[in-house]
Design an enzyme around this catalytic site. Sequence first.
Site, PDB file in Angstrom:
ATOM      1  CG  HIS A 189      -2.048  -0.932   1.186  1.00 38.74           C
ATOM      2  ND1 HIS A 189      -2.726  -1.215   0.017  1.00 38.74           N
ATOM      3  CD2 HIS A 189      -2.659  -1.656   2.154  1.00 38.74           C
ATOM      4  CE1 HIS A 189      -3.692  -2.081   0.272  1.00 38.74           C
ATOM      5  NE2 HIS A 189      -3.678  -2.364   1.567  1.00 38.74           N
ATOM      6  NE  ARG A 298      -6.266  -2.677 -12.366  1.00 36.82           N
ATOM      7  CZ  ARG A 298      -5.337  -1.731 -12.493  1.00 36.82           C
ATOM      8  NH1 ARG A 298      -5.625  -0.481 -12.120  1.00 36.82           N
ATOM      9  NH2 ARG A 298      -4.148  -2.009 -12.973  1.00 36.82           N
ATOM     10  NE  ARG A 334     -10.712  -6.015 -15.072  1.00 38.58           N
ATOM     11  CZ  ARG A 334      -9.563  -6.126 -14.412  1.00 38.58           C
ATOM     12  NH1 ARG A 334      -8.521  -6.677 -14.997  1.00 38.58           N
ATOM     13  NH2 ARG A 334      -9.447  -5.691 -13.177  1.00 38.58           N
ATOM     14  CD  GLU A 432      -7.585 -12.053 -17.442  1.00 40.19           C
ATOM     15  OE1 GLU A 432      -6.886 -11.533 -16.556  1.00 40.19           O
ATOM     16  OE2 GLU A 432      -8.779 -11.745 -17.632  1.00 40.19           O
ATOM     17  CG  ASN A 455      -0.019  -8.004 -14.041  1.00 41.76           C
ATOM     18  OD1 ASN A 455       0.961  -7.740 -14.718  1.00 41.76           O
ATOM     19  ND2 ASN A 455      -0.665  -7.095 -13.356  1.00 41.76           N
ATOM     20  CG  ASP A 456      -4.268 -13.095 -13.759  1.00 40.13           C
ATOM     21  OD1 ASP A 456      -3.547 -13.227 -12.745  1.00 40.13           O
ATOM     22  OD2 ASP A 456      -5.457 -12.748 -13.695  1.00 40.13           O
ATOM     23  NE  ARG A 466       0.694 -11.259 -10.489  1.00 43.28           N
ATOM     24  CZ  ARG A 466       0.417 -10.011 -10.152  1.00 43.28           C
ATOM     25  NH1 ARG A 466       1.411  -9.184  -9.882  1.00 43.28           N
ATOM     26  NH2 ARG A 466      -0.811  -9.579 -10.085  1.00 43.28           N
ATOM     27  CB  CYS A 503      -4.446  -3.549 -19.653  1.00 40.61           C
ATOM     28  SG  CYS A 503      -5.316  -5.121 -19.524  1.00 40.61           S
TER      29      CYS A 503
END
Length: 571
Positions: A189, A298, A334, A432, A455-456, A466, A503
């Site tokens: 964070h 998102r 999305r 993904e 990422n996925d 990851r 993305c």
Amino acid sequence: MIRLKGIAASDGIAIAKAYCLVQPDLSFAKTTIQDIDAEQQRLVAALEKSAEELAAIQQLTQEKLGAEEAAIFGAHLLVVKDPELIGPIKQKIAEEAVNAEYALNEVSTMFVSLFEGMDNEYMSERAADIKDVSNRVLAHLLGVHIPNPSNINEQVIVVATDLTPSETAQLDRNFVLGFTTDIGGRTSHSAIMARSLEIPAVVGTGTGTAVESIQDGDLLIVDGLTGDVLVNPTEDVVASYRKKAEDFTAQQAEWATLLNEKTISKDGVQVELAANIGSPNDLEGVLRHGGEGIGLYRTEFLYMGRDNLPSEEEQFMAYKTVLEGMEGKAVVIRTLDIGGDKNLPYLPLQEEMNPFLGHRAIRLCLEYQDIFRTQLRALLRASNYGNLKIMFPMIATLQEFRDAKAILLEEKENLLAQGVTVSEIEIGIMVEIPSTAVMADIFAKEVDFFSIGTNDLIQYTMAADRMNEKVSYLYQPYNPAILRLIKMVIDAAHKENKWAGMCGEMAGDEYAVPLLLGLGLDEFSMSATSILKTRTLIKHLSVADMRVLATEALQLTTSDEILARVKQAVH
């Protein structure tokens, strides 16, 4: 001079005196109490006081940084009001006749250990949330003052073991020039909020390292470009870093000259640089950093940090605000991507052994069609106010896409029958899942566009979480297998005269961009703060040369070989 090494979490160089943010002494003794009702009321009072403070911090964060960062405190407010946490604390007070401090610590420690043991990024963050909230409540029970970074009134670099979200949110960038912490990573964070504040940060220097090596008033240099922290450097070192800071400022000035420019390569090829956002409050940052569109909105942040579903009207207003704010530029929204690492307290889902491989995203929406249809109606109504493109996440089969599209078209017909106008909308999918990439030539005949979620895609292709340190070496964006899958998707899109975007984190990676440019990627969507840096990079690259580079890279056999070849080509 002492040199500490950590993780570069937020770009830039800061030179200033150290301000050591010392955590309060929250030690206490276990005691036996006589008046159980009074002790439970002490707990309730501390919880209410904490909730008031968190609500105020949430509002401040919303105003300073936007809704995505403020959502952290929505989660904290849910913790401080969570009956599953508060109930057991009250029960322990009653059954064991112990003081509230002891009961709170026992129950919260149990939950923290439980979440930390799940080896999951989202759950680790929930553990951090519980720690932060519990310490706040404990401080009120003990009558101990909680440090308030907002009181800092001179230019400093903050030094801490860690910075809680509430502490980071209170930093004033006019006075706090940067910070360094012993623990944390780029996805913590505090690191995310440092990037939002645009102040240099180095995290993860090692347990006890920074706080034990640095005293209040020490001169510090925090290099958020390399992850170095220098304690009491010599005058020569300070001079060299001032020059480095000036060079970085000059680099930023060059980026700024490209604010309103198109993204065009050295040999005249144009691509689009878009931004990833979580709420309408992120729009200001997109425009300030020269975003040519939004490649990923998102929408799950609309659903998080609250105790009920957002209404159709709430969603409509959020989407409308973003579309109007982008003034005709493309906005890819999305649909709801909940599950895996993101759960809703008001939508109880069955616990799964492998949530990232389970009931999430489009799979969940196709089952909970009432939730899905509400979102689709809001999106369709908002389409009249800008250039909307809708993207379905986690598509694994052609039938899933067809089913989702059929529901969208059905809701469109319903709205048209009611006299509501709807604009033409491109409908695409996130790529993904490896099977989807392999079948991209088939999907390309039916979708309007692809957006590759690296990422996925990387962790599914490599079968490696990851966030798991034991297998983190397998998270390889430059692995030949990943590049080949990306090439398959881009080639399939172009064969059908469709466009392909990306993305994931890879889209803004300085060493991935040359490869992606060579592979023919049309749209790069990234954090807004990376756009101008990437535009400058592309301006100095020839697509023709990058095609040669990408072809060479695909013939190499390891990630390290490819990365070394890219560095050799661009430096």
